[in-house]
Design an enzyme around this catalytic site. Structure first.
Site, PDB file in Angstrom:
ATOM      1  N   GLU A  45      -8.441  -6.735  18.858  1.00 26.38           N
ATOM      2  CA  GLU A  45      -7.316  -5.785  18.856  1.00 26.38           C
ATOM      3  C   GLU A  45      -6.076  -6.435  18.249  1.00 26.38           C
ATOM      4  OE1 GLU A  45      -6.635  -4.341  22.794  1.00 26.38           O
ATOM      5  OE2 GLU A  45      -8.597  -3.357  22.937  1.00 26.38           O
ATOM      6  N   ARG A 110     -18.298  20.350   4.465  1.00 22.99           N
ATOM      7  CA  ARG A 110     -18.279  19.470   5.644  1.00 22.99           C
ATOM      8  C   ARG A 110     -17.717  18.081   5.347  1.00 22.99           C
ATOM      9  NH1 ARG A 110     -22.648  22.453   5.365  1.00 22.99           N
ATOM     10  NH2 ARG A 110     -23.950  20.831   4.441  1.00 22.99           N
ATOM     11  N   ASP A 149       9.314   9.003  -1.355  1.00 26.03           N
ATOM     12  CA  ASP A 149       9.809   8.526  -2.647  1.00 26.03           C
ATOM     13  C   ASP A 149       8.610   8.027  -3.429  1.00 26.03           C
ATOM     14  OD1 ASP A 149      12.806   8.761  -2.674  1.00 26.03           O
ATOM     15  OD2 ASP A 149      12.537   7.684  -0.789  1.00 26.03           O
ATOM     16  N   HIS A 150       8.254   8.776  -4.469  1.00 28.19           N
ATOM     17  CA  HIS A 150       7.046   8.475  -5.237  1.00 28.19           C
ATOM     18  C   HIS A 150       7.458   7.773  -6.530  1.00 28.19           C
ATOM     19  CE1 HIS A 150       3.138  10.023  -7.312  1.00 28.19           C
ATOM     20  NE2 HIS A 150       2.967   8.835  -6.776  1.00 28.19           N
ATOM     21  N   LYS A 198     -16.144  12.759 -19.647  1.00 30.18           N
ATOM     22  CA  LYS A 198     -17.272  12.161 -18.920  1.00 30.18           C
ATOM     23  C   LYS A 198     -17.621  13.004 -17.716  1.00 30.18           C
ATOM     24  CE  LYS A 198     -14.900  10.073 -15.309  1.00 30.18           C
ATOM     25  NZ  LYS A 198     -14.451   9.077 -14.433  1.00 30.18           N
ATOM     26  N   VAL A 312      16.996   7.912  -6.393  1.00 31.82           N
ATOM     27  CA  VAL A 312      15.887   7.045  -6.806  1.00 31.82           C
ATOM     28  C   VAL A 312      15.331   7.510  -8.160  1.00 31.82           C
ATOM     29  CG1 VAL A 312      13.535   6.302  -6.212  1.00 31.82           C
ATOM     30  CG2 VAL A 312      15.301   6.352  -4.453  1.00 31.82           C
TER      31      VAL A 312
END
Length: 316
Positions: A45, A110, A149-150, A198, A312
């Site tokens: 743990e 699923r 923030d990407h 592809k 940003v």
């Protein structure tokens, strides 16, 4: 990079996945890394101790959820919980590489949508904001109800190739899904693009079909966000050379490089593979063909702007 004035309200911590990157960010920003320890109980743990006061602080934690993904994810979740219980004002998680991002939809019946599950876990633990680079699917931002923030790796890769002064460049997308990324790089390098058409019979198995675009006698640069087993990228490189390309370079933001990847790259037609350090490369993967660029200046500047409540997006 603008420097961060010494401010006791700003705290930067690192966990175990990418400590070298965190240290580089802290050096560039002129702040020290916060004191914390990550240990294991005898049964495995995770135990985390934050060894300084963070009450009322804006805390930033650097942790890519890369291999071993589940270990690094649990470290991050437990750290977020510890920070929340220690009264941090905001908990900003810096995840240069977001694991489980490729499980972003139900491709078959699923199946789980694990990218959404991970988003739920991070939010429930107490994250206030996430900073990520090149999410595999940009719509993952919508899986979160906190600010994201990407950041983009393309400018870093493009700047490197611009400095090489290569002739007759064509930017190649290894599949239809990566065309937008290839277009961004092509615009920066003022080059045309080509596409590898592809199909993928099953996960981690790619079969090259056709090349759309003129690559004969050209210097090709294949761009992808992730290179995992390197099957797609090496097949693409070989197909380009067989169809008349003069030489082939490849680049990506996230060098997962699992299984046979290194061997495949070593024996492929790729002249140089350019990656970033969103994922730590162990010594056995640091081969001569691989060039690693740092995202630390980008992340450092972004963290300063977030802390100072500035834009940003101006970085791009």
């Amino acid at each position: 990079m603008s420097s961060l004035y010494p401010d006791k309200q700003f705290k930067l911590f690192s966990l175990n996945s990418n400590r070298a990157l965190a240290e580089e960010i802290s050096e560039l920003m002129g702040v020290r890394l916060g004191k914390s320890s990550v240990t294991r109980f005898s049964d495995g743990e995770v135990q985390i101790n934050i060894e300084e006061s963070i009450r009322g602080c804006d805390v930033f934690v650097v942790q890519s959820t890369s291999n071993p993904v589940n270990e690094h994810l649990m470290e991050l979740l437990i750290m977020i919980d510890a920070l929340k219980r220690a009264s941090a004002r905001t908990i900003n998680i810096v995840i240069p590489y977001y694991g489980y991002a490729r499980q972003d939809r139900k491709a078959r019946s699923r199946e789980p949508i694990t990218a959404k599950l991970v988003a739920n876990l991070l939010e429930t633990a107490g994250a206030s904001r996430m900073i990520a680079i090149d999410l595999h699917a940009p719509q993952i931002q919508g899986f979160f109800d906190i600010p994201i923030d990407h950041l983009m790796g393309v400018p870093i890769l493009a700047d490197y190739f611009e400095g090489k002064n290569l002739d007759d460049i064509v930017i190649v997308s290894p599949d239809h899904g990566g065309v937008t990324r290839a277009r961004k790089m092509a615009d920066r390098l003022k080059a045309p693009i080509a596409i590898i058409d592809k199909r993928r019979p099953r996960p981690n198995v790619a079969e090259v079909m056709n090349i759309v675009g003129n690559i004969e006698g050209k210097t090709c640069i294949i761009i992808d966000d992730i290179i995992d087993t390197a099957g797609t990228i090496t097949l693409a490189a070989n197909a380009l050379v067989e169809n008349g390309a003069r030489e082939v370079y490849a680049c990506c933001t996230h060098p997962v490089l699992s299984g046979p990847a290194i061997e495949r790259i070593e024996h492929s037609k790729i002249k140089e593979l350019v990656v970033t350090n969103t994922i730590t490369l162990p010594e056995e993967k640091q081969i001569a063909k691989i060039k690693q660029l740092s995202v630390a200046p980008l992340l450092g500047e972004a963290l300063i702007r977030i802390f100072e409540h500035r834009s940003v997006s101006d970085l791009f």
